[in-house]
Write a protein that holds these residues in place. Structure first.
Motif, PDB file in Angstrom:
ATOM      1  N   VAL A 273       2.547 -12.647  13.537  1.00 16.56           N
ATOM      2  CA  VAL A 273       2.228 -11.482  14.357  1.00 16.56           C
ATOM      3  C   VAL A 273       0.749 -11.547  14.748  1.00 16.56           C
ATOM      4  O   VAL A 273      -0.119 -11.451  13.876  1.00 16.56           O
ATOM      5  N   PRO A 274       0.430 -11.703  16.031  1.00 14.23           N
ATOM      6  CA  PRO A 274      -0.978 -11.773  16.439  1.00 14.23           C
ATOM      7  C   PRO A 274      -1.762 -10.547  15.985  1.00 14.23           C
ATOM      8  O   PRO A 274      -1.391  -9.409  16.294  1.00 14.23           O
ATOM      9  N   GLY A 275      -2.825 -10.783  15.221  1.00 14.69           N
ATOM     10  CA  GLY A 275      -3.664  -9.686  14.760  1.00 14.69           C
ATOM     11  C   GLY A 275      -3.014  -8.792  13.725  1.00 14.69           C
ATOM     12  O   GLY A 275      -3.591  -7.779  13.336  1.00 14.69           O
ATOM     13  N   ALA A 276      -1.808  -9.148  13.252  1.00 15.87           N
ATOM     14  CA  ALA A 276      -1.056  -8.304  12.311  1.00 15.87           C
ATOM     15  C   ALA A 276      -0.984  -6.869  12.809  1.00 15.87           C
ATOM     16  O   ALA A 276      -1.048  -5.909  12.035  1.00 15.87           O
ATOM     17  N   ILE A 277      -0.846  -6.709  14.121  1.00  9.59           N
ATOM     18  CA  ILE A 277      -0.847  -5.378  14.715  1.00  9.59           C
ATOM     19  C   ILE A 277       0.319  -4.558  14.191  1.00  9.59           C
ATOM     20  O   ILE A 277       1.438  -5.036  14.086  1.00  9.59           O
ATOM     21  N   GLY A 278       0.069  -3.332  13.850  1.00  8.59           N
ATOM     22  CA  GLY A 278       1.081  -2.459  13.279  1.00  8.59           C
ATOM     23  C   GLY A 278       1.184  -2.604  11.781  1.00  8.59           C
ATOM     24  O   GLY A 278       1.184  -1.602  11.048  1.00  8.59           O
ATOM     25  N   LEU A 279       1.257  -3.828  11.298  1.00  5.01           N
ATOM     26  CA  LEU A 279       1.352  -4.075   9.864  1.00  5.01           C
ATOM     27  C   LEU A 279       0.055  -3.694   9.160  1.00  5.01           C
ATOM     28  O   LEU A 279       0.073  -3.107   8.068  1.00  5.01           O
ATOM     29  N   GLN A 280      -1.062  -4.048   9.771  1.00  7.94           N
ATOM     30  CA  GLN A 280      -2.355  -3.704   9.183  1.00  7.94           C
ATOM     31  C   GLN A 280      -2.504  -2.186   9.087  1.00  7.94           C
ATOM     32  O   GLN A 280      -2.930  -1.662   8.043  1.00  7.94           O
ATOM     33  N   GLU A 281      -2.141  -1.485  10.152  1.00  5.60           N
ATOM     34  CA  GLU A 281      -2.269  -0.036  10.162  1.00  5.60           C
ATOM     35  C   GLU A 281      -1.357   0.611   9.113  1.00  5.60           C
ATOM     36  O   GLU A 281      -1.766   1.535   8.407  1.00  5.60           O
ATOM     37  N   GLY A 282      -0.131   0.106   9.002  1.00  6.75           N
ATOM     38  CA  GLY A 282       0.792   0.651   8.012  1.00  6.75           C
ATOM     39  C   GLY A 282       0.305   0.454   6.587  1.00  6.75           C
ATOM     40  O   GLY A 282       0.424   1.349   5.736  1.00  6.75           O
ATOM     41  N   ALA A 283      -0.255  -0.729   6.307  1.00  5.17           N
ATOM     42  CA  ALA A 283      -0.760  -1.007   4.962  1.00  5.17           C
ATOM     43  C   ALA A 283      -1.953  -0.112   4.626  1.00  5.17           C
ATOM     44  O   ALA A 283      -2.083   0.371   3.492  1.00  5.17           O
ATOM     45  N   TYR A 284      -2.822   0.117   5.599  1.00  6.88           N
ATOM     46  CA  TYR A 284      -3.959   1.003   5.373  1.00  6.88           C
ATOM     47  C   TYR A 284      -3.491   2.413   5.012  1.00  6.88           C
ATOM     48  O   TYR A 284      -4.027   3.054   4.098  1.00  6.88           O
ATOM     49  N   ILE A 285      -2.494   2.912   5.752  1.00 10.24           N
ATOM     50  CA  ILE A 285      -1.982   4.259   5.488  1.00 10.24           C
ATOM     51  C   ILE A 285      -1.375   4.339   4.088  1.00 10.24           C
ATOM     52  O   ILE A 285      -1.553   5.325   3.364  1.00 10.24           O
ATOM     53  N   LEU A 286      -0.680   3.292   3.693  1.00  9.67           N
ATOM     54  CA  LEU A 286      -0.026   3.268   2.386  1.00  9.67           C
ATOM     55  C   LEU A 286      -1.039   3.293   1.249  1.00  9.67           C
ATOM     56  O   LEU A 286      -0.824   3.935   0.212  1.00  9.67           O
ATOM     57  N   MET A 287      -2.156   2.603   1.437  1.00  6.80           N
ATOM     58  CA  MET A 287      -3.142   2.501   0.359  1.00  6.80           C
ATOM     59  C   MET A 287      -4.160   3.627   0.354  1.00  6.80           C
ATOM     60  O   MET A 287      -4.826   3.863  -0.653  1.00  6.80           O
ATOM     61  N   ALA A 288      -4.310   4.342   1.473  1.00  5.30           N
ATOM     62  CA  ALA A 288      -5.349   5.360   1.593  1.00  5.30           C
ATOM     63  C   ALA A 288      -5.320   6.404   0.480  1.00  5.30           C
ATOM     64  O   ALA A 288      -6.358   6.655  -0.162  1.00  5.30           O
ATOM     65  N   PRO A 289      -4.172   7.045   0.200  1.00  6.37           N
ATOM     66  CA  PRO A 289      -4.179   8.110  -0.825  1.00  6.37           C
ATOM     67  C   PRO A 289      -4.568   7.613  -2.216  1.00  6.37           C
ATOM     68  O   PRO A 289      -5.099   8.376  -3.024  1.00  6.37           O
ATOM     69  N   LEU A 290      -4.290   6.349  -2.488  1.00  6.00           N
ATOM     70  CA  LEU A 290      -4.579   5.794  -3.799  1.00  6.00           C
ATOM     71  C   LEU A 290      -6.068   5.869  -4.129  1.00  6.00           C
ATOM     72  O   LEU A 290      -6.464   6.031  -5.290  1.00  6.00           O
ATOM     73  N   PHE A 291      -6.908   5.771  -3.099  1.00  7.66           N
ATOM     74  CA  PHE A 291      -8.358   5.759  -3.306  1.00  7.66           C
ATOM     75  C   PHE A 291      -9.030   6.999  -2.736  1.00  7.66           C
ATOM     76  O   PHE A 291     -10.234   6.993  -2.459  1.00  7.66           O
ATOM     77  N   GLY A 292      -8.238   8.053  -2.525  1.00 10.01           N
ATOM     78  CA  GLY A 292      -8.803   9.308  -2.063  1.00 10.01           C
ATOM     79  C   GLY A 292      -9.227   9.309  -0.619  1.00 10.01           C
ATOM     80  O   GLY A 292     -10.108  10.090  -0.220  1.00 10.01           O
ATOM     81  N   LEU A 293      -8.620   8.449   0.193  1.00  9.37           N
ATOM     82  CA  LEU A 293      -8.951   8.362   1.610  1.00  9.37           C
ATOM     83  C   LEU A 293      -7.812   8.953   2.434  1.00  9.37           C
ATOM     84  O   LEU A 293      -6.682   9.096   1.966  1.00  9.37           O
ATOM     85  N   THR A 294      -8.115   9.302   3.674  1.00  9.23           N
ATOM     86  CA  THR A 294      -7.096   9.863   4.559  1.00  9.23           C
ATOM     87  C   THR A 294      -6.561   8.798   5.502  1.00  9.23           C
ATOM     88  O   THR A 294      -7.222   7.790   5.760  1.00  9.23           O
ATOM     89  N   GLY A 295      -5.371   9.049   6.013  1.00  7.69           N
ATOM     90  CA  GLY A 295      -4.782   8.116   6.973  1.00  7.69           C
ATOM     91  C   GLY A 295      -5.629   7.985   8.223  1.00  7.69           C
ATOM     92  O   GLY A 295      -5.757   6.898   8.786  1.00  7.69           O
TER      93      GLY A 295
END
Length: 329
Positions: A273-295
């Motif tokens: 997937v060029p640039g991992a578009i979509g996948l990168q954004e989804g992974a960020y959203i998934l990990m955000a709450p774990l470290f007290g960050l927002t989507g």
């Protein structure tokens, strides 16, 4: 029409479909979080913050060039900027153009061969450098997985992300092992096929294999490449922490390094997937709450990365195209 010509359209269709699917996913995530929240977070970095963010990327490209240069025998130190330029084109093509990472690798190698470096030397050193790069990424990913596991076993909120982190680590290990085990057999097969199509081409492939053997027998060169690549991973991840700080987000450097190590692993696994578009954004959203960050903050960081890639990659590719045109003329 030969079988080779039939395969090409299918490969383009697969890459295009993966890109389109990823783009739709990215829009979906942005819609769910709210475009206003995301773009407000993006704007909060300011011009100075964004320029510093880009400057960190320039440092990363210099380090990656130094890593490649380190495993290229008999090169003057004055040639090192050429290797950084080759890595710049490789990264720009992978991120900006509708190619997979393989396409970027080919353009990066073409940059050096076009500058007069021998084909065998460029490809042999590139393969060895990629091995060192993946080995350093494995260590960096182990750091991220170890941190996630610590949170998990300590009663934290990492249960949702731990299986994904283990999967990412497994993919990196598998890719590294396959790359090490099969790089020579693949070269031998490629040489045999090339010899049938273009007489004498097989000798070039065998020369690449011989040159790789020569480089692999110089452990200090391998260590230097590994070290520069590891520094590149760390500096690249640290740039995300700098961007978040300019956005007013209070988060520890350890947390960001952990997040980025897993994001890098995901991007390597999703190389089609060029640039991992979509996948990168989804992974960020998934990990955000774990470290007290927002989507919104994480999607904003992802968009800033893409804006940075465009700001550096587009001028680089235009300059590369001008140089290629001059060379052809």
């Amino acid at each position: 029409m030969t079988g080779k010509n039939k395969d090409k359209p299918w490969s383009r269709i697969i890459i295009l479909a993966a890109s389109l699917t990823g783009f739709i996913l990215a829009l979906y995530f942005m819609h769910r979080i709210g475009f206003h929240n995301i773009f407000s977070a993006v704007a909060s970095i300011g011009v100075e913050g964004f320029l510093l963010f880009c400057f960190f990327s320039v440092i990363v490209l210099l380090l990656l060039g130094a890593a490649w240069f380190s495993v290229t025998p008999n090169q003057s130190l004055r040639q090192m900027p050429l290797f950084s330029w080759g890595r710049t084109i490789r990264e720009a093509a992978s991120e900006i153009l509708p190619f997979s990472q393989i396409g970027g690798i080919i353009l990066g190698a073409r940059t050096l061969t076009g500058a007069g470096l021998p084909f065998q030397l460029v490809y042999a050193s590139m393969i060895v450098d990629m091995t060192a790069e993946m080995a350093s990424q494995l260590i960096f990913t182990l750091f991220g997985v170890g941190t996630i596991s610590f949170y998990y076993f300590g009663g934290g909120k990492a249960m949702s992300i731990q299986p994904l982190s283990y999967a990412g680590l497994g993919v990196i290990v598998a890719i590294l092992l396959l790359f090490i085990l099969f790089q020579r057999p693949i070269l031998n097969v490629a040489g045999s096929l090339a010899e049938k199509i273009v007489p004498g081409a097989g000798d070039n492939i065998r020369d690449v294999s011989n040159k790789m053997t020569e480089i692999y027998h110089q452990p200090m060169k391998l260590l230097a490449s590994f070290t520069f690549n590891m520094l590149a991973w760390i500096v690249g991840a640290s740039s995300a922490w700098v961007a978040l700080r300019f956005m007013g987000v209070q988060v520890s450097l350890t947390a960001v390094l952990t997040i980025e190590s897993l994001i890098f692993a995901l991007r390597s696994a999703a190389f089609i997937v060029p640039g991992a578009i979509g996948l990168q954004e989804g992974a960020y959203i998934l990990m955000a709450p774990l470290f007290g960050l927002t989507g919104a903050e994480m999607i904003a960081l992802s968009l800033l990365k893409r804006a940075r890639d465009i700001s550096i990659g587009v001028p680089a590719l235009l300059l590369w195209q001008i140089n290629e045109s001059r060379r052809l003329l």
